[in-house]
Each structure stands twice: as C-alpha cells, then as structure tokens.
Design an enzyme around this catalytic site. Sequence first.
Site, PDB file in Angstrom:
ATOM      1  N   ASP A 113      29.285 -10.606  22.744  1.00  0.00           N
ATOM      2  CA  ASP A 113      29.269 -12.065  22.675  1.00  0.00           C
ATOM      3  C   ASP A 113      29.281 -12.457  21.203  1.00  0.00           C
ATOM      4  O   ASP A 113      28.227 -12.648  20.595  1.00  0.00           O
ATOM      5  CB  ASP A 113      28.012 -12.578  23.370  1.00  0.00           C
ATOM      6  CG  ASP A 113      28.166 -13.995  23.881  1.00  0.00           C
ATOM      7  OD1 ASP A 113      29.264 -14.541  23.743  1.00  0.00           O
ATOM      8  OD2 ASP A 113      27.192 -14.534  24.430  1.00  0.00           O
ATOM      9  N   ARG A 121      25.204 -11.469  17.116  1.00  0.00           N
ATOM     10  CA  ARG A 121      24.276 -10.516  17.737  1.00  0.00           C
ATOM     11  C   ARG A 121      23.771  -9.443  16.776  1.00  0.00           C
ATOM     12  O   ARG A 121      22.687  -8.907  16.975  1.00  0.00           O
ATOM     13  CB  ARG A 121      24.964  -9.811  18.917  1.00  0.00           C
ATOM     14  CG  ARG A 121      25.437 -10.751  20.013  1.00  0.00           C
ATOM     15  CD  ARG A 121      24.298 -11.369  20.776  1.00  0.00           C
ATOM     16  NE  ARG A 121      24.767 -12.335  21.784  1.00  0.00           N
ATOM     17  CZ  ARG A 121      23.950 -13.081  22.515  1.00  0.00           C
ATOM     18  NH1 ARG A 121      22.646 -13.002  22.335  1.00  0.00           N
ATOM     19  NH2 ARG A 121      24.439 -13.932  23.397  1.00  0.00           N
ATOM     20  N   ARG A 181      29.158 -25.048  19.449  1.00  0.00           N
ATOM     21  CA  ARG A 181      29.974 -23.912  19.910  1.00  0.00           C
ATOM     22  C   ARG A 181      31.336 -24.378  20.419  1.00  0.00           C
ATOM     23  O   ARG A 181      32.210 -23.553  20.677  1.00  0.00           O
ATOM     24  CB  ARG A 181      29.228 -23.173  21.021  1.00  0.00           C
ATOM     25  CG  ARG A 181      27.910 -22.567  20.573  1.00  0.00           C
ATOM     26  CD  ARG A 181      27.062 -22.175  21.764  1.00  0.00           C
ATOM     27  NE  ARG A 181      27.669 -21.091  22.525  1.00  0.00           N
ATOM     28  CZ  ARG A 181      27.344 -20.787  23.773  1.00  0.00           C
ATOM     29  NH1 ARG A 181      26.440 -21.518  24.424  1.00  0.00           N
ATOM     30  NH2 ARG A 181      27.934 -19.779  24.390  1.00  0.00           N
ATOM     31  N   LYS A 211      35.796 -19.284  28.052  1.00  0.00           N
ATOM     32  CA  LYS A 211      34.566 -19.618  28.770  1.00  0.00           C
ATOM     33  C   LYS A 211      34.175 -21.067  28.459  1.00  0.00           C
ATOM     34  O   LYS A 211      34.609 -21.624  27.440  1.00  0.00           O
ATOM     35  CB  LYS A 211      33.441 -18.642  28.393  1.00  0.00           C
ATOM     36  CG  LYS A 211      32.992 -18.682  26.917  1.00  0.00           C
ATOM     37  CD  LYS A 211      31.959 -17.603  26.648  1.00  0.00           C
ATOM     38  CE  LYS A 211      31.354 -17.734  25.276  1.00  0.00           C
ATOM     39  NZ  LYS A 211      30.427 -16.663  24.927  1.00  0.00           N
ATOM     40  N   HIS A 212      33.440 -21.744  29.347  1.00  0.00           N
ATOM     41  CA  HIS A 212      32.832 -21.281  30.603  1.00  0.00           C
ATOM     42  C   HIS A 212      33.508 -22.042  31.738  1.00  0.00           C
ATOM     43  O   HIS A 212      33.312 -23.248  31.839  1.00  0.00           O
ATOM     44  CB  HIS A 212      31.343 -21.556  30.594  1.00  0.00           C
ATOM     45  CG  HIS A 212      30.624 -21.023  29.379  1.00  0.00           C
ATOM     46  ND1 HIS A 212      30.589 -21.699  28.157  1.00  0.00           N
ATOM     47  CD2 HIS A 212      29.922 -19.883  29.198  1.00  0.00           C
ATOM     48  CE1 HIS A 212      29.864 -21.006  27.303  1.00  0.00           C
ATOM     49  NE2 HIS A 212      29.448 -19.888  27.901  1.00  0.00           N
ATOM     50  N   HIS A 224      20.986 -21.434  30.901  1.00  0.00           N
ATOM     51  CA  HIS A 224      20.083 -20.300  30.689  1.00  0.00           C
ATOM     52  C   HIS A 224      18.734 -20.562  31.364  1.00  0.00           C
ATOM     53  O   HIS A 224      18.016 -19.622  31.712  1.00  0.00           O
ATOM     54  CB  HIS A 224      19.851 -20.058  29.193  1.00  0.00           C
ATOM     55  CG  HIS A 224      21.036 -19.492  28.479  1.00  0.00           C
ATOM     56  ND1 HIS A 224      22.046 -20.281  28.000  1.00  0.00           N
ATOM     57  CD2 HIS A 224      21.373 -18.214  28.178  1.00  0.00           C
ATOM     58  CE1 HIS A 224      22.960 -19.519  27.408  1.00  0.00           C
ATOM     59  NE2 HIS A 224      22.571 -18.264  27.512  1.00  0.00           N
ATOM     60  N   ASP A 298      29.285 -15.369  34.086  1.00  0.00           N
ATOM     61  CA  ASP A 298      28.376 -15.542  32.956  1.00  0.00           C
ATOM     62  C   ASP A 298      27.174 -14.635  33.227  1.00  0.00           C
ATOM     63  O   ASP A 298      27.051 -14.046  34.301  1.00  0.00           O
ATOM     64  CB  ASP A 298      27.948 -17.015  32.847  1.00  0.00           C
ATOM     65  CG  ASP A 298      27.496 -17.377  31.437  1.00  0.00           C
ATOM     66  OD1 ASP A 298      27.216 -16.460  30.639  1.00  0.00           O
ATOM     67  OD2 ASP A 298      27.425 -18.577  31.125  1.00  0.00           O
TER      68      ASP A 298
END
Length: 974
Positions: A113, A121, A181, A211-212, A224, A298
């Site tokens: 990701d 990350r 984003r 995405k998404h 989330h 996802d």
Amino acid sequence: MLKRILITILLLFPIINSAQSLDPLRAKDAEAQEKWVNSILDSLTIDQKIGQLFMIQAYSNKDFKHEQYIAEMIQKYHVGNLIFMQGSPLEQVMLTNKYQSLTPKVPLLIGFDGEWGLDMRLKDSYRFPWNMTLGAIQDEDLLEEVGNRIGEHCKRVGIHVNFAPVVDINTNPNNPIIGNRSFGESKENVALKSVAFTKGMQKAGVLANAKHFPGHGDTATDSHHTLPTINFSEERIDTLELYPFRKQFDAGVASVMTAHLSIPSLESNDRLPSSLSKNVVTTLLQEKLGFLGLVFTDGLNMKGAANYSSPAEINLAAIMAGNDVLLIPQEVPSTIKLIKEALDKGIITESRINHSVKKILKAKYLVGLHDYLPIDEYQVMTDINGTKDEVLHRKLIKNSLTVLKNTIGTLPLRNLGTKKIAYVALGDDKGTHFVNMMKNYTDVDIVSDKNLSGLLKKLSKYNIVVVGYHKSNKNPWKSFKFSNKDLVWLHEISRNNNVILNVMASPYSLLQLKTFKNIETLMVSYQNSKLAQELSAQAIFGAFPMQGKLPVSIQDEFEVGAGMKIDGLKRLQYTIPEEVGMSSEKMKDIDRYIDTILTKKMAPGGQILVARNGHVVYNKSFGYHTNLKRRKVKNSDIYDLASLTKILASLPMVMKAEEDKKISIYSSLREILPSYKDSNKDTLEVREILSHYARLKSWIPFYKRTKDETTGKNSKEFYSAIKTSKFNIKVAKNLYLNEIYKDSIHHLVKDSEQSERIGYKYSDLGYYIMKEVLEYKYHKPLNKLVDETFYQSLGLNRTSYLPLEKFKKYEIVPTEKDSYFRNQLVHGYVHDMGAAMLGGVGGHAGLFANANDVAKIMQMYLQEGTYGGVQYFKPETVQKFNKRYYANKRNRRGLGFDKPQINPREKPTCGCVSDNSFGHSGFTGTYTWADPDSGIVYVFLSNRVYPTMDNKGLVRQNIRTKIQKVIQESIQVW
C-alpha cells in the site's frame, strides 16, 4: 431462428473482442502465458488453489515468531500472496527472498500500500507528494513520471502490485479517510491524473490498483472504523463516482480494490458492505463495466467489513461476491475449511475458484514470477533514495504551487529595496525551512508576540507580511484545520497589513475563513514538507513560475481549477546538482579540497557556492572564523572581498555611467575628470584603465608614508586613537586618520609615475581613479551609489561597505592579525591598507559580502544585465565590458573583468572554462567566476590572510582553480 442467433453472435463479436483486447492481465507473449497458467493450475490441489485466494499481511519489523507464522501460512495453508506492512526496505527484501524460497512451485505475489511511495509503510524510504498536491499539477506527464518512479521503487524491493492510485473523487471536504489521498473533486481531473499515474507505474512492471470501487470520496466516516453509507442514486454514481474507474479500465489498469460501503441504490441489503455484494462486485464491476483484471477486497480486517459477520463467513462472502483476492483476511484456516464445506454443498463451485486462481496466475506471469529470481539485496537503500527522486519531487512541487489571489500584483516580489518584509507563523508545525529560504533573497524578519495587540504593533512598520500556515506533514490524515486563535489572528493581521498568505496544508483549511477580502495575496502549497517550504519561498521571489490549479472548490470563492499563472523573475533557485545536469558524487571532490584547506591551515574557513543555469547547487560554509575555532562559519557570515570589489562595486557603476552617457569607454581622463587635466595621465582612456593597460603602478603603500621615520610607528601627525573633527577617517578600531590625507592619496595617485613599457600590468590605482570619476559624475560616495543603484534592488542584504554599520561584529569574519600598520586583529574593517585610509570605501577594495550575494551579481552579469525582473544593463553593455580590447598585446583582461589565460604561465582559471567566461580574484583569498557557455557561477570566499598575509598555501597550490576544475568536470555529458 438460426439466422437470428448468427446475427446476435455477429453483433456481440466486436464487444467480446474488445473485452478480450482490454484484458489488463494479458501478457505480450499471451500464448506462453496461457500455457504456463494452465500447467500450474492443473498441478494444484484444491487446498493449494484456495490458498492462492489469500493475501495476508506481513511485517518486516516484527520478531521471529511473526516470521514463523508467515512461513506456516505459506507452507501449511498454501497462502499465495503477501501484503507487506510496516518495516524497512532492506528487511522487507530479505524476508521476501526468504518467503519466496518456501514456495518454489508458485511464487508469491507481493502487494503493498504505497500511494505516495514506499514511505507510506517503510521507514527510510522516499516520500512523494500526496495526491491532492499532484492534483494541482497541469502536466500529466509529471503524473506518469511519478507513477513510474514509485513503480521502480516497488519493483526494486520485490513488490508486484501497489494498491494505488486512489481514484475516489473527494466531493466531501469532511471525508476523514480520503481527503489528501484524492486527486481532487473534479471527475475529469481525477481521471486524467490517476490514469497517467497508472500508466507510469505499470510501465515499470508493477500492477496498479484503482481504489476504492465504486467510490469512497463522498463519505463522512472512515471504513476502518465503521461502515460508511453512500446515499446517492444509481444515476449519480454512474455519472460521477464511476467516471474515473471507466477511464482506468480503458487505460488498462491491472486491478481494482472494492470498498467497504453501504450503497442502498446498488445493494438492497444496507448492512452488506459493497465489497461483499455480488451486485456491486460481479454485476456492476465485471459484467456491466467489463473489468477483466484482478479484483481485491479492501482490507478485511477493517470494521467496515469485519462487523458484518464472522471472519470466515466474510471471506467466503467476498469470494462469492466475485472478488479474486482476499486482502488481509482474518482466520485463514477456518476460512479454508468453510470454503471446502461450501464446495461440498455446491454453494460454490471449483470452476469459480479456478476462475480467480487463473487470473491470479496470469498476474504472476505478467510481473515475471514465471521466471522468478531472488531480489538483489545489494544497495537497496541507495536505489530507492536517489537524487533522481528529489529532482522529480522538486518538479512536482514547483508545478503544484497555486496562486488564488494576487489582487495588487504582489507576487512575485519585485523591487526588493522598497520592501520591508515580516514573517508570521501560524499553525502548529514549524516553518523554519520556509523563512530561512526567504532570507536567501532579502531581509525577512521573524515577528511574533504572545499577544495579538503586541504583534500588530510590531507589524506596523512592515509593508509586506508573509503569513505561513504550517500543519503537520506526517501523513495525509493529520488535521489541517485552523485553530480559533489562528483564525482571529489571521483576520486582524490581514485587516491591518498587506498580507501574503501561504497555506502549507490542505486547501480545505480555507473553508474556515469567513472572508478573503483583506487577504491581498493567497497561495496554496498543499504540504509542509521541507521541499514545499523551500520551493514556495523561492516562488514568492520569482525564482520560477507558479501555475498550479486548485483541485477542489472553496465554497463560492474559488472554483475547481482556480489558479493564476505567475511568471518568474530569473532570480536564483536553490536545488541539487542533478536538476541542472551535474553530478553530486563528483562535486564531493570539493569537500576533499576543503579538508586540505583546513588540514594544512591554508585558511581557517570559508564559503563555496556553485550555481548552474541560475540554480544554486552547492552552497556550503566550512571551518571557523579563526584558527581559535570559537565560531563556525555560517552561510550568512560575510567576508572581506578584497579585489572582487572591482567587479562587484566599481564596475557596475562604470557600466551604468557608460549607459547614462556620463562616460564612454573611449573617454580620456581629461574629458571626464577635470582634476586630471595636464597630468601625466590625462590621455588615458577608460578602456585602458579597466584593462590594466594604462602603464599604472601596481600599488602605492600609502600607509608607509604616514609612519614616523624614527620609531617606525604610525605618526601622531596623521593618526589619533580617538575621533576628532580633524582625525575623522576611521581606519580601524581606535585608529583615526587626519582628514587631509585623503586628498594626499588622490594627489599621490595622480602624480605617480607611469611605466615606460607599454603592456599589461595589474594595478589598483585605476580604481582609485574610477572611484573619483564616479563620485564626481554622480555627486555621491561610491558606497551609497552602488547600494542605492544595485544592492537594495538585487536583494543583497548581506553586502555592504563599512560592515560594522550594518552587521553584528560576530557576523563578520576577521582577516589578518596586522602587526605592520593597524597593530590589531583586522575585524570588520577592510584589510587593504589604501582602502582603509580612504575610510573603508575604495574602488578596488572595501566591499564585504557572503557567497550568496556575490552569486546574485554574477548571475545578473550572466543573464546579460537582467535579474529579478529588472534590466540593470543592456545585453550589449555586458558584452562590451566582457571583451578583450588588447588581446593582440597578450593582455587577457576585459574591461574590469578578468578573463581566462592567454599566456600559459598565467593561471587565473583552471584552463577548463570558456573564453567567454569572466570573473576576478581577491588578495584575502576570494574568487568568483562565471561562464556563459556552461552556465556556471562559482564563488569562493576565505580569509586566507589569517593569521598573516604570509599564509600563501591557498594561492601557491591553486586550490581555488582546482575546485573550479572539479565544478566543470561535474557537468554530466549525456
């Protein structure tokens, strides 16, 4: 009937053929791909096939227990794919190689990701700007370039599919999870930017992921933590949210990620996440839209999905909905068991499993896993953190900067001599890089106060107030909102001052402002990164144009696409060598010469600046003010420039006088300076004087004439330790010269003998004369003339005669421990004895500056008289003075400017610069040179005369010109 069937088939054939041609998983060698896929598929057991459906999360910053867990998942449960989460690049590479070795038959597909790069990350990896920043860029080629570079980084560490780009249209400013984003709120802009990004990444051999699906941009909650609801009609979703997905499919995006959303218009069960809905995943995505690539869910650990049912049931539902890969599934063993039970009961068929496995295998072939080789672990960190990345990053930031208001034409800042600028910081993050960069252009005062009334009082003496709004750049989810205090302060500051507001945060922060009426100038830099701060500061001063467009709307004030084009002013930019085709690695040789200077005590310290094509690529201070090593040299410290004064003070005024027709280069002294009539120099022409072809003596040691012949000390007839009406020429600390001696100096110069031999002879005396000419013609002292005419406008805030009148003593680097005239450490006073006896202002010496300011003047010359939007000279004037008039007499000099050697025994340069180049050197250890052919400006400042002028190592070893050679060799030839 048969006829009707045939017609139907013929009508459908183009559609079927089109769908096949748009299969994004189809390799160029499709036949070989199909053969490999089928052979692998036929060899897999049902357990192995089911294992291919999982992409579990792996970490490179966890302990051995976690590694054992991943190994067990691969070996025992045949998990076929990993998504790496937090960790570091090298450790991830090593673990990838380890995990790949556990499954030689079917290598693992590695996911990641990394929307803005590996930094999302992995620590110690490169971070590119957020999508919102990229959305402001008008050049889609740059989006393709950043997608490609992120793809190259991913491929280097063994990643095969990067879950980017986000193609959600952020139509809800309060969206807590998408926001920065997203490329913005325009469907066309999001589509254009995301498609370019996808093309770039997939050119690098890494699968992109849109995405998404079907669009997470208009949500007010975070999937989330909960299941967001999209209460829009199917028509609205079709025309808006799906628009960029269609464009992605047309462009060949390899994969899609399905979102965890409740969408009643598409799925009647409002508790069922869209990622688990067959209506969304199969009917809409794959059948109606015809998407043939890989479909990922996802993360199935997210509450938007996890709250629906048990993990195993959710995973099974995701497969039955039409997803190919279960991303971050929970309870893999129980899921495998449940899927096998469903197969036994006929709830799901093996052909359905095969359908997804075959697509996964096609993807693995497409990324080269059919011919797998371990990842090279050597130089991983270097390969993913290169100068190439910063060059690209700089281009992205430059092209994103957006000006929304410029009502009184403030940007870019011109006529710096008329500007008194304050900087005020708002927000909860730092703006150090921003204000420090602004200080490279002119004086900028940091103004603050605990109370608003106190701040406003301090700001009242400034005519420009730059307000930097700084918010955390840690990640795109950080709050961008103004505090109530900041809103009040901004309102009052803008109501009382001419304000430039630079928003280094999400443009959505502007939604809090009730009015923009009093904000004359408004720009958005989108992020508070070091580069965004530095480049936006440069743009304010016109180093380069600004042309970004707002990717979102701000109520009724600014529409999507708002943004003014602001032209640049050809001021210096500050960057890295690679941006202008030079090698950082090669320029490290400069540092080796610096080590030599310091080790061999050729000088206590110094400054070196290198620029090319108007871009400063090297600007370093080294060493200390003196050998006592008490104060390190800073870039802002100033040095005695010695003879650089000739081309940085006297020469520009001579050039102006020539343009003003006050003198001509062919004028004789008797024509322009009455006091020289009937002297032995009255027929000398200006061009002869400036070319050192006037048969003048090299210099006259005036100070020796003022010494007591008996004691050898300074005569009391000429000097006093205190200032009086008679002794009022300050030579140094506690040393004042009799005012009558200034006239004596002029007479000594005028009456000095001339050499009988005609030819080149370097002389300071010509600049005593030219100073007198200029002051006679303009009726002002030279220091005021040059400051008012050039320095203030150019933004030379670190340049001055008589530096103690402007700067703190600790900002001035000392020169010599004088034991022959002033009998003290010469600190803040000109080193040259003759200039000192003129009160510190000489035509040949007396100027102090730092390397940055010297570079500005040299760049102005290089740009043929233009700098900062001002035409100081006509191009033909610069050309006229940068010309050898006596080359046939083996005189290398131009008018004022030194030029490259004609006589091989002379070494004014490295011998590697062009004949068009020009510059000068100074006795105190200074040097500057500019080359129009290579675009190079080079400045070297030092106090090599410390502790005494007998310290000649720097000169004897030709260190300054050896560094010049390194600079020339740093230019990369492609």
